[in-house]
Design an enzyme around this catalytic site. Structure first.
Site, PDB file in Angstrom:
ATOM      1  N   ARG A 266      -6.194   1.475   5.410  1.00  0.00           N
ATOM      2  CA  ARG A 266      -7.100   2.421   4.763  1.00  0.00           C
ATOM      3  C   ARG A 266      -8.271   2.671   5.710  1.00  0.00           C
ATOM      4  NH1 ARG A 266      -3.556   3.871   1.979  1.00  0.00           N
ATOM      5  NH2 ARG A 266      -3.345   3.724  -0.273  1.00  0.00           N
ATOM      6  N   GLU A 295     -10.967  11.651   4.009  1.00  0.00           N
ATOM      7  CA  GLU A 295      -9.746  12.407   4.296  1.00  0.00           C
ATOM      8  C   GLU A 295      -9.753  13.708   3.515  1.00  0.00           C
ATOM      9  OE1 GLU A 295      -6.303   9.890   3.713  1.00  0.00           O
ATOM     10  OE2 GLU A 295      -7.142   8.335   4.989  1.00  0.00           O
ATOM     11  N   HIS A 317      -2.561  10.764   7.783  1.00  0.00           N
ATOM     12  CA  HIS A 317      -2.107   9.881   6.688  1.00  0.00           C
ATOM     13  C   HIS A 317      -0.608  10.120   6.430  1.00  0.00           C
ATOM     14  CE1 HIS A 317      -3.638   7.388   3.099  1.00  0.00           C
ATOM     15  NE2 HIS A 317      -2.378   7.097   3.354  1.00  0.00           N
TER      16      HIS A 317
HETATM   17  P1  NAD Z   1       0.203  -6.324   0.579  1.00  0.00           P
HETATM   18  O1  NAD Z   1      -0.699  -6.556  -0.577  1.00  0.00           O
HETATM   19  O2  NAD Z   1       1.623  -6.794   0.509  1.00  0.00           O
HETATM   20  O3  NAD Z   1      -0.430  -6.977   1.911  1.00  0.00           O
HETATM   21  C1  NAD Z   1      -1.792  -6.949   2.210  1.00  0.00           C
HETATM   22  C2  NAD Z   1      -2.148  -8.294   2.846  1.00  0.00           C
HETATM   23  O4  NAD Z   1      -3.490  -8.218   3.331  1.00  0.00           O
HETATM   24  C3  NAD Z   1      -2.098  -9.450   1.840  1.00  0.00           C
HETATM   25  O5  NAD Z   1      -1.245 -10.476   2.320  1.00  0.00           O
HETATM   26  C4  NAD Z   1      -3.529  -9.941   1.778  1.00  0.00           C
HETATM   27  O6  NAD Z   1      -3.664 -11.341   1.610  1.00  0.00           O
HETATM   28  C5  NAD Z   1      -4.060  -9.490   3.141  1.00  0.00           C
HETATM   29  N1  NAD Z   1      -5.518  -9.450   3.207  1.00  0.00           N
HETATM   30  C6  NAD Z   1      -6.410  -9.250   2.218  1.00  0.00           C
HETATM   31  N2  NAD Z   1      -7.671  -9.338   2.707  1.00  0.00           N
HETATM   32  C7  NAD Z   1      -7.557  -9.579   4.031  1.00  0.00           C
HETATM   33  C8  NAD Z   1      -8.490  -9.759   5.082  1.00  0.00           C
HETATM   34  N3  NAD Z   1      -9.822  -9.723   4.875  1.00  0.00           N
HETATM   35  N4  NAD Z   1      -8.023  -9.981   6.336  1.00  0.00           N
HETATM   36  C9  NAD Z   1      -6.684 -10.031   6.575  1.00  0.00           C
HETATM   37  N5  NAD Z   1      -5.747  -9.894   5.608  1.00  0.00           N
HETATM   38  C10 NAD Z   1      -6.179  -9.654   4.360  1.00  0.00           C
HETATM   39  O7  NAD Z   1       0.139  -4.771   0.856  1.00  0.00           O
HETATM   40  P2  NAD Z   1       1.154  -3.885   1.729  1.00  0.00           P
HETATM   41  O8  NAD Z   1       2.238  -3.362   0.867  1.00  0.00           O
HETATM   42  O9  NAD Z   1       1.498  -4.636   2.962  1.00  0.00           O
HETATM   43  O10 NAD Z   1       0.178  -2.650   2.075  1.00  0.00           O
HETATM   44  C11 NAD Z   1      -1.011  -2.875   2.809  1.00  0.00           C
HETATM   45  C12 NAD Z   1      -1.912  -1.654   2.729  1.00  0.00           C
HETATM   46  O11 NAD Z   1      -1.382  -0.632   3.561  1.00  0.00           O
HETATM   47  C13 NAD Z   1      -1.981  -1.009   1.344  1.00  0.00           C
HETATM   48  O12 NAD Z   1      -2.939  -1.639   0.535  1.00  0.00           O
HETATM   49  C14 NAD Z   1      -2.340   0.424   1.658  1.00  0.00           C
HETATM   50  O13 NAD Z   1      -3.735   0.572   1.594  1.00  0.00           O
HETATM   51  C15 NAD Z   1      -1.873   0.629   3.101  1.00  0.00           C
HETATM   52  N6  NAD Z   1      -0.767   1.605   3.206  1.00  0.00           N
HETATM   53  C16 NAD Z   1      -0.965   2.757   3.911  1.00  0.00           C
HETATM   54  C17 NAD Z   1       0.071   3.669   4.067  1.00  0.00           C
HETATM   55  C18 NAD Z   1      -0.100   4.932   4.869  1.00  0.00           C
HETATM   56  O14 NAD Z   1       0.567   5.935   4.573  1.00  0.00           O
HETATM   57  N7  NAD Z   1      -0.908   4.951   5.891  1.00  0.00           N
HETATM   58  C19 NAD Z   1       1.315   3.427   3.478  1.00  0.00           C
HETATM   59  C20 NAD Z   1       1.482   2.251   2.773  1.00  0.00           C
HETATM   60  C21 NAD Z   1       0.431   1.340   2.648  1.00  0.00           C
END
Ligand code: NAD
Length: 367
Positions: A266, A295, A317
């Site tokens: 994000r 965005e 995005h």
């Molecule tokens: P997820 O919840 O499986 O994984 C996120 C991980 O980040 C978790 O393991 C959590 O413990 C960790 N985390 C939390 N705080 C942290 C910190 N301060 N430092 C390091 N790690 C930390 O989520 P996911 O399915 O892997 O998705 C991750 C993120 O990717 C989503 O929340 C979304 O915002 C983003 N995303 C973006 C797109 C895009 O189109 N660009 C697509 C999908 C997801």
């Protein structure tokens, strides 16, 4: 036959909506490609809809939930990230919201890897040479060289679903991997990746031995040639380890001057003003971004500075923007299918009507 539920979708999510129509639902879709004004979402909530289909563009908070009080039963989000939904408000109004985790994991991870490749080998700049007729000769090092990915070290920040998928892809490119996650360390996965790395080396598939390990955040930043970010957006008060501006001036300065940063998580996880300076003043070698603090990216963003365009890739995005990933009506394949299934689960009281058992509901703690 289910009731004639009324659903408002803030954008068209394709043929998955037919699944609802075939079940007798009344489905209204906001027809424009842009997000509807918030006032319209409030108006629809007040009009007595049972379900609301949203995307990351829609701010869902107490104003919307209050308008839907007594009738709105579910908010179904077409995304895995849900930082646009005020979780505390949803809990207060006891409205479950769903998301589309897992079905976009591989698509997002592969896109992050492609962004990394584009940045490292300077594909964008190289194609411009060809298109602008500036490709005058073949030369060993002119007009520029890129950096190999093979054999380099990547830091994966956040080892959840997408972080782990990115690890798998990087391991296939013979990279060493530093992992950081303050809340979830998957040592079984890391062990299995190390075993595959060792096997590939002993069987002669990769020349050099590679490794993977969990390390503290600072160590990951200091040692990595590439840093790829896979965290949710968590603001102050939402987590013990918030991610808002995790990549600020202090942390960007810890990275190697030769290192590259990739962000598909994000936008607000990175302080964009600090990043623009980091690129301009060469604290780091480059960045590839798919997400932004605001965005679409504003016309006056410092990231658009032509002085850094050769080392700053800007994508709209797009990481989950693949056909099956976005639109398949199959809940095991597509975001649209999973979004619709999450809505059906709540409205039709699947799982015995127990919200806590419904796989796509996020805020189970409220029930
Ligand atoms: P997820 O919840 O499986 O994984 C996120 C991980 O980040 C978790 O393991 C959590 O413990 C960790 N985390 C939390 N705080 C942290 C910190 N301060 N430092 C390091 N790690 C930390 O989520 P996911 O399915 O892997 O998705 C991750 C993120 O990717 C989503 O929340 C979304 O915002 C983003 N995303 C973006 C797109 C895009 O189109 N660009 C697509 C999908 C997801």
């Amino acid at each position: 036959m289910p009731e004639h539920f009324r659903v408002f979708a803030t954008c068209d999510i394709g043929e998955a909506l037919d699944v609802l129509r075939k079940r007798g639902y009344q489905v209204e879709v906001y027809p424009d490609p842009e997000a509807p004004p918030k006032a319209l979402i409030v108006e629809k909530a007040r009009s007595g809809i049972d379900g609301l289909i949203t995307t990351i563009r829609d701010q869902i908070d107490a104003e919307v939930l209050e308008a839907g009080k007594g009738r709105l039963k579910v908010v179904s989000q077409l995304a895995v990230g849900f930082d646009n939904i005020n979780r505390a408000d949803a809990n207060r109004y006891k409205i479950p919201f769903t998301h589309t985790a897992d079905v976009l994991t591989e698509a997002t991870a592969e896109f992050a890897f492609f962004m990394l490749g584009d940045l490292a080998r300077r594909l964008w700049t190289a194609e411009h040479l060809t298109r602008e007729n500036k490709w005058g000769y073949w030369h060993p090092y002119l007009p520029f060289l890129g950096d190999e990915v093979t054999g380099k070290t990547i830091a994966i920040i956040g080892t959840g679903r997408i972080g782990l998928a990115m690890i798998k892809k990087c391991a296939g490119f013979d990279m060493n991997i530093l992992c950081y996650d303050p809340a979830y360390e998957n040592h079984e996965y890391v062990k299995a990746i190390q075993e595959t790395m060792d096997l590939r080396h002993t069987r002669g598939i990769q020349k050099e031995k590679t490794w993977i390990k969990y390390v503290p955040f600072e160590e990951a930043l200091v040692q990595a040639d590439f840093v790829s970010v896979h965290v949710p957006l968590l603001r102050e008060g939402e987590s013990q380890t918030p991610t808002y501006h995790l990549f600020n001036e202090k942390n960007l300065r810890k990275m190697k001057p030769t290192a590259f940063l990739v962000n598909t998580s994000r936008g607000p996880v990175i302080d964009e003003n600090a990043l623009a300076r980091a690129l301009k003043e060469n604290w780091i070698a480059g960045a590839a971004l798919d997400v932004y603090e605001k965005e679409p990216l504003p016309a006056d963003s410092p990231l658009r500075d032509p002085a850094i365009e050769d080392r700053c890739r800007l994508l709209p995005h797009f990481a989950s923007a693949a056909k099956i990933t976005r639109l398949s009506p199959d809940p095991n394949k597509g975001m649209a299918g999973r979004c619709v299934q999450g809505l059906i689960d709540v409205l039709e009281k699947n799982y015995g009507g127990d919200v806590k058992k419904m796989p796509y509901v996020v805020n189970k703690e409220a029930f």
